[in-house]
Scaffold this active site. Structure first.
Site, PDB file in Angstrom:
ATOM      1  N   GLY A 130      10.539  23.674  11.402  1.00 29.85           N
ATOM      2  CA  GLY A 130      10.943  23.020  10.158  1.00 29.85           C
ATOM      3  C   GLY A 130      10.030  23.431   9.022  1.00 29.85           C
ATOM      4  CB  SER A 131       9.768  22.119   5.625  1.00 27.32           C
ATOM      5  OG  SER A 131       9.621  20.745   5.898  1.00 27.32           O
ATOM      6  N   PRO A 132       6.847  23.275   6.244  1.00 24.72           N
ATOM      7  CG  PRO A 132       5.740  25.113   5.321  1.00 24.72           C
ATOM      8  CD  PRO A 132       7.108  24.495   5.456  1.00 24.72           C
ATOM      9  CB  VAL A 144       8.563  17.900   8.074  1.00 24.23           C
ATOM     10  CG1 VAL A 144       8.870  17.066   9.304  1.00 24.23           C
ATOM     11  CG2 VAL A 144       9.384  17.399   6.888  1.00 24.23           C
ATOM     12  CD  GLU A 147       8.072  29.413  16.011  1.00 21.41           C
ATOM     13  OE1 GLU A 147       8.272  30.144  15.014  1.00 21.41           O
ATOM     14  OE2 GLU A 147       7.522  29.813  17.047  1.00 21.41           O
ATOM     15  CB  CYS A 197      12.882  30.525   8.796  1.00 18.24           C
ATOM     16  SG  CYS A 197      13.382  31.186  10.391  1.00 18.24           S
TER      17      CYS A 197
END
Ligand code: NAD
Length: 447
Positions: A166-168, A170, A188, A222
């Site tokens: 997910g996003s940095p 979170v 990831e 991504c």
């Protein structure tokens, strides 16, 4: 091994028997074309299942290691233990891919798993929650649904391993929760993937590949090139080729093309639309809020301080940043957080090698995009702010495996052990060190 094999085969059956439903779900969520859905959500996942089934026996075996004189009669090996109960949290953009490929690794390595797909790709989440449990053993595998609140409650529990995609921002929340229990994890994450285009290039081929990689899943990937970086001359030569590629892939009105997706929700639509004010729109720029449509867009002469260069775009907008030369491009790339992937296009292998050697990224791809995903033999994962840990193929198995170092010795031969015991003497120490010391190899003197 038989249990793991049965579960992997069941996961394979889930994919095969629900292939149409999977493609429909990602189409309903993001208007994902069936071709793209099949490639990323079905074929690549199926490859992982088949690869794990083909190699499971070999992967699971104890691995012998070399020994020293003192342990010459003993058994030294690495046992491949499962961690225990693992949690897999996945994002919206490739919902089956990012949930099930880690799950393949978790099953192959012998773990129990809870998977938590993204609530944003609603149809995909529903299919996984309602249908996947019909295939997998409910005592060992479960699907949990919902957004940040249920995930936060889930994270209060002690897991043995957490695999987060997910996003940095979170990712930081998940890491903080994992730290409370000292739970090891894989992150990831995303980032701003640079795409260097050299002045010595087949511009049309490069443009075709960049356009495919950027606008696959409407840029919600991504590994999409986040921005192109090149000289002003190269920008002038590249833009007509990008226009040509977009036109030949999606026609004169991409909104009518069945091969171009949509933004996942209104929030992401508005976020990406607001980036269109940056630089100069040279291709696309049209939007339709009711349809969450943003045309494949190229922004020229973008400045590094503009908002589009500050974040992962995650939408169909490709900014071009101009620099004086290759060295300045490398300097710029290195001044940013380490990306998940770096791309370089050039007819000169020296230039491609220079970008590879002088930059740092999770993955690197020269003269193409996305195709490295077809190789289960390559590790996939970020570095620095784009994450840590690797998966795909054997790397997934290793990620979910605790490599337990083991030495087993016989009960006898005590005379050989007596050098370890007090009363200590200099001679006993010399003998023990002779049996355990590692000496530098002599440089080869044969020639
Ligand atoms: P996200 O971080 O918003 O959400 C990921 C998951 O975390 C979802 O399951 C979501 O329900 C959960 N979540 C959201 N907020 C939470 C919170 N406060 N507490 C606990 N859990 C929470 O990511 P996204 O928007 O779904 O996906 C896009 C991001 O994922 C991009 O940054 C992209 O680069 C990244 N991504 C990375 C990879 C990779 O392999 N490195 C692959 C796909 C996507």
């Amino acid at each position: 091994m038989e249990y793991r094999r049965t579960q992997l085969e069941a996961l394979g059956r889930f994919l095969e028997e629900n292939r149409c439903e999977i493609l429909q779900a990602v189409n309903a969520d993001m208007r994902r074309p069936a071709y793209e859905g099949d490639l990323s959500e079905f074929s690549l996942v199926m490859n992982e299942v088949n690869n794990a089934l083909n190699n499971l026996c070999r992967w699971m075996q104890d691995e012998s290691v070399s020994k020293n004189l003192a342990t010459i009669f003993d058994s030294a090996f690495i046992r491949k233990d499962p961690y225990g109960v693992v949690l897999i949290i996945s994002p919206f953009n490739f919902p089956f891919h990012t949930t099930l490929i880690p799950l393949v690794g978790a099953i192959a390595a012998g773990n129990c798993a809870i998977v938590k797909p993204s609530e944003l790709s609603r149809c995909s989440e529903k299919l996984m929650a309602e249908v996947l449990p019909n295939y997998l053993d409910p005592d060992t595998f479960a699907v949990v649904t919902g957004g940040h609140e249920p995930t936060a409650r889930l994270l209060e529990n002690k897991f043995d391993y957490i695999f987060f995609t997910g996003s940095p921002p979170v990712g930081k929340i998940v890491m903080t929760a994992a730290a409370k229990h000292l739970t090891p994890l894989t992150m990831e994450l995303g980032g701003q993937n640079p795409c260097y285009v050299d002045c010595c290039c087949d511009f049309q081929n490069a443009a075709n590949r960049i356009v495919w990689g950027k606008f696959f899943n409407a840029g919600q990937s991504c590994i999409a090139p986040n921005y192109v970086i090149c000289t002003a001359d190269t920008q002038d030569r590249l833009i007509p080729c990008l226009r040509q590629a977009i036109h030949s892939f999606y026609g004169c009105n991409p909104q009518e093309s069945p091969d171009f997706g949509r933004m996942i929700n209104d929030k992401h639509f508005q976020r990406v639309r607001s980036l269109l004010d940056c630089g100069r729109v040279v291709i696309g720029g049209e939007t339709d809020e009711c349809d969450r449509y943003i045309a494949p867009t190229v922004l020229a002469d973008v400045k590094e301080w503009e908002p589009v260069m500050q974040e992962e775009i995650f939408g169909p907008v490709l900014p071009i940043l101009t620099v004086a030369n290759l060295e300045e491009a490398i300097q710029y790339i290195n001044s940013r957080d380490h990306p998940l992937i770096a791309y370089a296009f050039s007819c000169s292998s020296k230039v491609v090698d220079r970008v590879l050697s002088c930059t740092c990224s999770g993955i690197f791809s020269g003269n193409d995009v996305l195709m490295h995903m077809s190789l289960v033999t390559l590790p996939f994962g970020g570095i620095g702010c784009s994450g840590f840990g690797k998966y795909h193929g054997k790397f997934s198995f290793d990620t979910f495996t605790h490599q337990r170092g083991c030495l087993t010795r016989c009960m006898g031969l005590e005379a050989l052990n007596s050098v370890r015991y007090p009363p200590y003497t200099e001679r006993k120490l010399q003998i023990l060190k002779f049996g355990t010391d590692i000496r530098r190899w002599n440089p080869c003197t044969l020639l």
